[in-house]
Design a protein around this motif. Structure first.
Motif, PDB file in Angstrom:
ATOM      1  N   ALA A 253     -37.650 -38.956 164.140  1.00  0.00           N
ATOM      2  CA  ALA A 253     -36.940 -40.226 164.261  1.00  0.00           C
ATOM      3  C   ALA A 253     -35.736 -40.240 163.330  1.00  0.00           C
ATOM      4  N   ARG A 254     -34.681 -40.872 163.777  1.00  0.00           N
ATOM      5  CA  ARG A 254     -33.510 -40.982 162.919  1.00  0.00           C
ATOM      6  C   ARG A 254     -33.794 -41.946 161.783  1.00  0.00           C
ATOM      7  N   ALA A 255     -33.028 -41.817 160.714  1.00  0.00           N
ATOM      8  CA  ALA A 255     -33.250 -42.635 159.533  1.00  0.00           C
ATOM      9  C   ALA A 255     -32.515 -43.966 159.654  1.00  0.00           C
ATOM     10  N   LEU A 256     -33.165 -45.026 159.216  1.00  0.00           N
ATOM     11  CA  LEU A 256     -32.550 -46.340 159.093  1.00  0.00           C
ATOM     12  C   LEU A 256     -32.480 -46.666 157.604  1.00  0.00           C
ATOM     13  N   TYR A 257     -31.270 -46.620 157.067  1.00  0.00           N
ATOM     14  CA  TYR A 257     -31.045 -46.994 155.678  1.00  0.00           C
ATOM     15  C   TYR A 257     -30.705 -48.475 155.654  1.00  0.00           C
ATOM     16  N   ALA A 258     -31.587 -49.269 155.069  1.00  0.00           N
ATOM     17  CA  ALA A 258     -31.417 -50.721 155.065  1.00  0.00           C
ATOM     18  C   ALA A 258     -31.260 -51.218 153.638  1.00  0.00           C
TER      19      ALA A 258
ATOM     20  N   LEU B 181     -26.858 -46.708 151.239  1.00  0.00           N
ATOM     21  CA  LEU B 181     -26.308 -46.671 152.598  1.00  0.00           C
ATOM     22  C   LEU B 181     -25.424 -45.447 152.799  1.00  0.00           C
ATOM     23  N   GLY B 182     -24.829 -44.954 151.731  1.00  0.00           N
ATOM     24  CA  GLY B 182     -23.972 -43.777 151.829  1.00  0.00           C
ATOM     25  C   GLY B 182     -24.699 -42.511 152.220  1.00  0.00           C
ATOM     26  N   GLN B 183     -26.028 -42.535 152.237  1.00  0.00           N
ATOM     27  CA  GLN B 183     -26.799 -41.360 152.654  1.00  0.00           C
ATOM     28  C   GLN B 183     -26.901 -41.223 154.168  1.00  0.00           C
ATOM     29  N   ALA B 184     -26.545 -42.257 154.910  1.00  0.00           N
ATOM     30  CA  ALA B 184     -26.706 -42.246 156.368  1.00  0.00           C
ATOM     31  C   ALA B 184     -25.825 -41.176 156.994  1.00  0.00           C
ATOM     32  N   GLY B 185     -26.436 -40.294 157.801  1.00  0.00           N
ATOM     33  CA  GLY B 185     -25.706 -39.246 158.494  1.00  0.00           C
ATOM     34  C   GLY B 185     -25.245 -39.681 159.866  1.00  0.00           C
ATOM     35  N   ALA B 186     -24.689 -38.745 160.612  1.00  0.00           N
ATOM     36  CA  ALA B 186     -24.067 -39.063 161.899  1.00  0.00           C
ATOM     37  C   ALA B 186     -25.041 -39.688 162.886  1.00  0.00           C
TER      38      ALA B 186
ATOM     39  N   ASN C 153     -17.083 -62.224 135.785  1.00  0.00           N
ATOM     40  CA  ASN C 153     -17.408 -61.539 137.038  1.00  0.00           C
ATOM     41  C   ASN C 153     -16.667 -62.161 138.212  1.00  0.00           C
ATOM     42  N   TRP C 154     -16.729 -61.461 139.335  1.00  0.00           N
ATOM     43  CA  TRP C 154     -16.079 -61.894 140.570  1.00  0.00           C
ATOM     44  C   TRP C 154     -17.089 -61.889 141.707  1.00  0.00           C
ATOM     45  N   ASP C 155     -16.776 -62.651 142.757  1.00  0.00           N
ATOM     46  CA  ASP C 155     -17.536 -62.524 143.997  1.00  0.00           C
ATOM     47  C   ASP C 155     -17.288 -61.144 144.596  1.00  0.00           C
ATOM     48  N   LEU C 156     -18.057 -60.790 145.607  1.00  0.00           N
ATOM     49  CA  LEU C 156     -17.824 -59.553 146.358  1.00  0.00           C
ATOM     50  C   LEU C 156     -16.948 -59.915 147.555  1.00  0.00           C
ATOM     51  N   ALA C 157     -15.671 -59.543 147.493  1.00  0.00           N
ATOM     52  CA  ALA C 157     -14.699 -59.965 148.498  1.00  0.00           C
ATOM     53  C   ALA C 157     -14.813 -59.145 149.768  1.00  0.00           C
ATOM     54  N   ASP C 158     -14.376 -59.758 150.880  1.00  0.00           N
ATOM     55  CA  ASP C 158     -14.423 -59.046 152.159  1.00  0.00           C
ATOM     56  C   ASP C 158     -13.575 -57.777 152.125  1.00  0.00           C
ATOM     57  N   LYS C 159     -12.499 -57.763 151.344  1.00  0.00           N
ATOM     58  CA  LYS C 159     -11.670 -56.556 151.256  1.00  0.00           C
ATOM     59  C   LYS C 159     -12.411 -55.437 150.538  1.00  0.00           C
ATOM     60  N   GLU C 160     -13.253 -55.795 149.560  1.00  0.00           N
ATOM     61  CA  GLU C 160     -14.081 -54.788 148.902  1.00  0.00           C
ATOM     62  C   GLU C 160     -15.133 -54.244 149.868  1.00  0.00           C
ATOM     63  N   LEU C 161     -15.718 -55.149 150.649  1.00  0.00           N
ATOM     64  CA  LEU C 161     -16.695 -54.710 151.651  1.00  0.00           C
ATOM     65  C   LEU C 161     -16.055 -53.781 152.673  1.00  0.00           C
ATOM     66  N   ALA C 162     -14.791 -54.038 153.029  1.00  0.00           N
ATOM     67  CA  ALA C 162     -14.104 -53.179 153.997  1.00  0.00           C
ATOM     68  C   ALA C 162     -14.037 -51.749 153.493  1.00  0.00           C
ATOM     69  N   PHE C 163     -13.742 -51.575 152.202  1.00  0.00           N
ATOM     70  CA  PHE C 163     -13.705 -50.226 151.640  1.00  0.00           C
ATOM     71  C   PHE C 163     -15.099 -49.604 151.600  1.00  0.00           C
ATOM     72  N   LEU C 164     -16.095 -50.391 151.214  1.00  0.00           N
ATOM     73  CA  LEU C 164     -17.456 -49.863 151.164  1.00  0.00           C
ATOM     74  C   LEU C 164     -17.942 -49.444 152.549  1.00  0.00           C
ATOM     75  N   ILE C 165     -17.671 -50.288 153.549  1.00  0.00           N
ATOM     76  CA  ILE C 165     -18.073 -49.963 154.922  1.00  0.00           C
ATOM     77  C   ILE C 165     -17.335 -48.731 155.409  1.00  0.00           C
TER      78      ILE C 165
ATOM     79  N   THR D 203     -19.251 -40.856 158.167  1.00  0.00           N
ATOM     80  CA  THR D 203     -20.160 -39.844 158.726  1.00  0.00           C
ATOM     81  C   THR D 203     -20.378 -40.035 160.220  1.00  0.00           C
ATOM     82  N   GLY D 204     -19.965 -41.188 160.755  1.00  0.00           N
ATOM     83  CA  GLY D 204     -20.201 -41.476 162.166  1.00  0.00           C
ATOM     84  C   GLY D 204     -21.501 -42.201 162.423  1.00  0.00           C
TER      85      GLY D 204
END
Length: 693
Positions: free
Chosen positions: A2-7, A70-75, A118-130, A136-137
């Protein structure tokens, strides 16, 4: 295997600092975990789950787990980020104003976001993380059960439920603080060489399910005796009912119907960087249906409504002459003719939806119509397929071999959407021609919106069913291109399509706004012996005094229709503000190599702008290039798009105290030129832009 689901599941009820506490977020995350473990238990996934709640959900911890876990998720894997907590806003730095018409970033409020420096987690930061995770696809899904904006919030005392919204953080935030300086360091210097210092933002391929629109609030309710998020309750109920095997588009429609019944000012939405991903099943699982469709739901104020309105081509009834929909179960993937539960006739039309009446039988004269029992559950969402329309405008001329033309007409009658798409006509008024000879159907479409060479293209199809599918495809393109509202009070220039083109001056490149009132001619240029595609950047500017929803749809000469420039659907643009498309990044115009090698040196596309005072769904227009229909089979098109238009006349008058939803369209025609082999390179200066003749 089974493929991995990183949650990564984040739920925050308890906040540090001056932020109101919540009650149902951790409960939601526990229920999400239970669902995921159930899916893993039947062998769908190898679940690898990290959960952060309350004090664990520090800003630094969320960022670290996003990258490391989440960065461990492969193709072949799936990465899921599920957030329940407060959403908010913060001032956007000037470098990002072109991406945020209201000059505010949307944010997620971490446990410690409002404590200290501290700061909130901005949508622009999330865009880079995503973007990093998506490289990896892998299949990336983000789910946010929170508010995304404070611009349209009501006071909490007016609500029966809790609201997942924290007040906007209006402290000035420098770009250097995003991702603690890492974001600014990674931005390439060249990305800022754009109009007004624009920055081009990364976009990793992903799907987003959101609890509400940008100007609404996400509510908490009591479910099973405990506080929960209204959105998550509805989402998990729909997934459990479908056993996880449901497409994202159908899923969000079911969730929307349920949330509307229990919470006010909250309409869930789904968006994808590639709109075709909304056809995929939840977490990449097989889905019960493989196409998008209009949907029917029950509204407590308007009764039964279909999410197809005037902006999609529906017109007001004229006496007894009106449009009809066939209603089927949302889980069915068979043709309408195999499972009609009811028929609905259009009674009234708004820009974004139509009010309908459930009928006892089918519309008069519908071929092969089933009666249906007409018994529908107001708590259920259904598929709605257009099956009859007063005056289908696209005429097709059928000629040639008698036996083959009879087979083609039989194929017409077998399609449940046919009578709503085209009619047979004579050569004088036909825009589509189908001629049967020599065992093939030769199909040709002539449109003033396409180049002369494209109008000369002829598709040869071997069987009648495939020919009928192709004709419907061509008609749909023509009809979407023709949607218009000449009587709109907004006017055709309410929102401007702003085009910026690169200009070379003394070896340096800058960007300048082009005069596109007469259309654009974009020309390849030769650099170092190679032809380079012309580039442009697009934005929408709302010049009115009204806040508007806008969508720019690309109609290709190859009969494709795409809303990919605005993956979030219709974008909310406040009055007198500008919004950059494609995250401010370059858009490349091109002529495919096969066409160029065959002697085609020009293609013409249309950018169609839809503007409305009400939110609407432009992804319902999308369809692939016509050759994929001609060569890949006879099934229904992947998008159940309204393919018809009659001249709309205003059936009402406005007084100074009346308000009525308005909509309008505008289009920009663009020609792309690719010089033939051996042609002289164009001189320097503006990079391949001329005024259309």
């Amino acid at each position: 295997m089974a493929r991995a689901l990183y949650a990564l599941l984040v739920g925050i009820d308890k906040y540090r600092g001056p932020v109101s506490q919540l009650d149902g977020c951790v409960n939601d995350i526990e229920c999400v975990e239970t669902l995921l473990r159930g899916l893993a238990g039947r062998g769908d996934f190898d679940l690898r789950l990290v959960r952060l709640t309350n004090e664990q959900a520090l800003r630094a911890a969320v960022i670290r787990q996003f990258r490391e876990h989440l960065g461990q998720a492969g193709a072949d894997d799936v990465a899921l980020f599920y957030y329940c907590g407060h959403g908010s806003q913060e001032k956007a730095p000037p470098e990002l104003w072109h991406l945020e018409p209201d000059r505010l970033n949307e944010t997620l409020v971490c446990h410690d976001s409002r404590g200290g420096d501290n700061w909130d987690l901005a949508d622009k930061e999330l865009a880079f993380l995503i973007s990093d995770v998506a490289r990896t696809g892998c299949h990336v899904l983000c789910v946010f059960d929170c508010c995304h904006s404070g611009s349209g919030t009501r006071d909490a005392a007016d609500e029966q439920h809790g609201i997942r919204h924290a007040p906007a953080h209006l402290r000035e935030r420098p770009l250097a603080t995003f991702l603690d300086g890492d974001l600014a360091a990674r931005l390439k210097q060249g990305d800022a060489a754009a109009p007004g210092g624009w920055i081009a933002w990364p976009t990793g391929r992903h799907i987003l399910l959101a609890a509400c629109r940008a100007n609404e609030t996400a509510k908490e309710v009591i479910a099973g005796g405990v506080p929960r998020g209204a959105f998550t309750v509805a989402l998990l109920a729909a997934l459990e009912q479908a056993q996880g095997r449901i497409g994202y588009h159908d899923l969000i429609k079911r969730v929307e119907s349920e949330v509307r019944r229990v919470a006010s000012q909250q309409v869930p939405r789904a968006e994808a960087t590639d709109p075709t991903d909304l056809l995929k099943g939840f977490l990449g699982c097989p889905a019960a249906a493989d196409r998008l469709a209009f949907t029917l739901r029950y509204d407590t104020q308007m009764g039964w409504v279909v999410d197809a309105g005037a902006i999609h081509g529906v017109t007001w009834p004229r006496g007894a002459d009106t449009a009809w929909f066939a209603i089927t179960a949302i889980a069915a993937d068979a043709a309408v003719s195999s499972g009609v539960q009811a028929y609905a006739r259009v009674a009234a039309v708004r820009p974004e939806l139509s009010q309908v009446e459930i009928a006892q039988g089918p519309p008069p004269g519908l071929p092969t119509a089933q009666a249906g029992d007409g018994m529908l559950d107001p708590g259920t969402t259904y598929h709605a397929t257009l099956v009859s329309t007063p005056r289908p405008p696209v005429a097709v001329r059928v000629g040639g071999d008698a036996q083959a033309t009879a087979a083609l007409r039989a194929a017409f009658a077998a399609r449940d959407d046919w009578s709503a798409m085209v009619r047979e006509g004579e050569a004088a008024d036909a825009t589509i021609e189908a001629t049967a000879a020599g065992g093939v159907y030769r199909i040709r479409h002539v449109s003033p919106r396409r180049s002369a060479a494209a109008n000369d293209d002829v598709a040869e199809v071997a069987d009648a069913a495939r020919a009928a599918a192709l004709i419907a495809h061509l008609a749909r393109w023509e009809l979407v291109a023709g949607i218009d509202n000449p009587g709109s009070l907004l006017g055709p220039q309410a929102v401007q399509i702003v085009v910026h083109l690169p200009v070379a001056t003394n070896g340096a490149e800058s960007w300048t706004e082009a005069n596109a009132t007469a259309g654009l001619r974009l020309v390849y240029r030769q650099v170092g012996g190679n032809w380079q595609k012309p580039r442009l950047r697009l934005a929408l500017r709302n010049d009115t005094d009204h806040d508007l929803y806008c969508a720019l749809v690309w109609l290709g000469e190859d009969h494709s229709i795409s809303s990919i420039l605005m993956p979030g659907g219709a974008e909310f643009i406040p009055a007198k503000r500008l919004f950059a498309l494609h995250n401010g990044r370059d858009i490349y115009a091109s002529i495919p190599d096969d066409k160029w090698q065959a002697g085609r040196t020009e293609v013409r596309d249309v950018l169609k702008l839809f503007v409305s005072t009400e939110p609407f769904d432009p992804t319902l227009f999308d369809q692939p290039a016509w050759r994929s229909v001609a060569t890949r089979g006879t099934g229904r098109p992947p998008r159940n798009v309204l393919g018809w238009l009659t001249a709309r006349t205003r059936a009402f008058s406005l007084t100074p105290t009346e308000t009525f939803p308005e909509w309008a369209t505008h289009e920009l025609r663009a020609a792309v030129m690719r010089p033939a082999e051996g042609a002289d390179a164009r001189p320097g200066g503006r990079h391949g832009q001329e005024t259309m003749p």
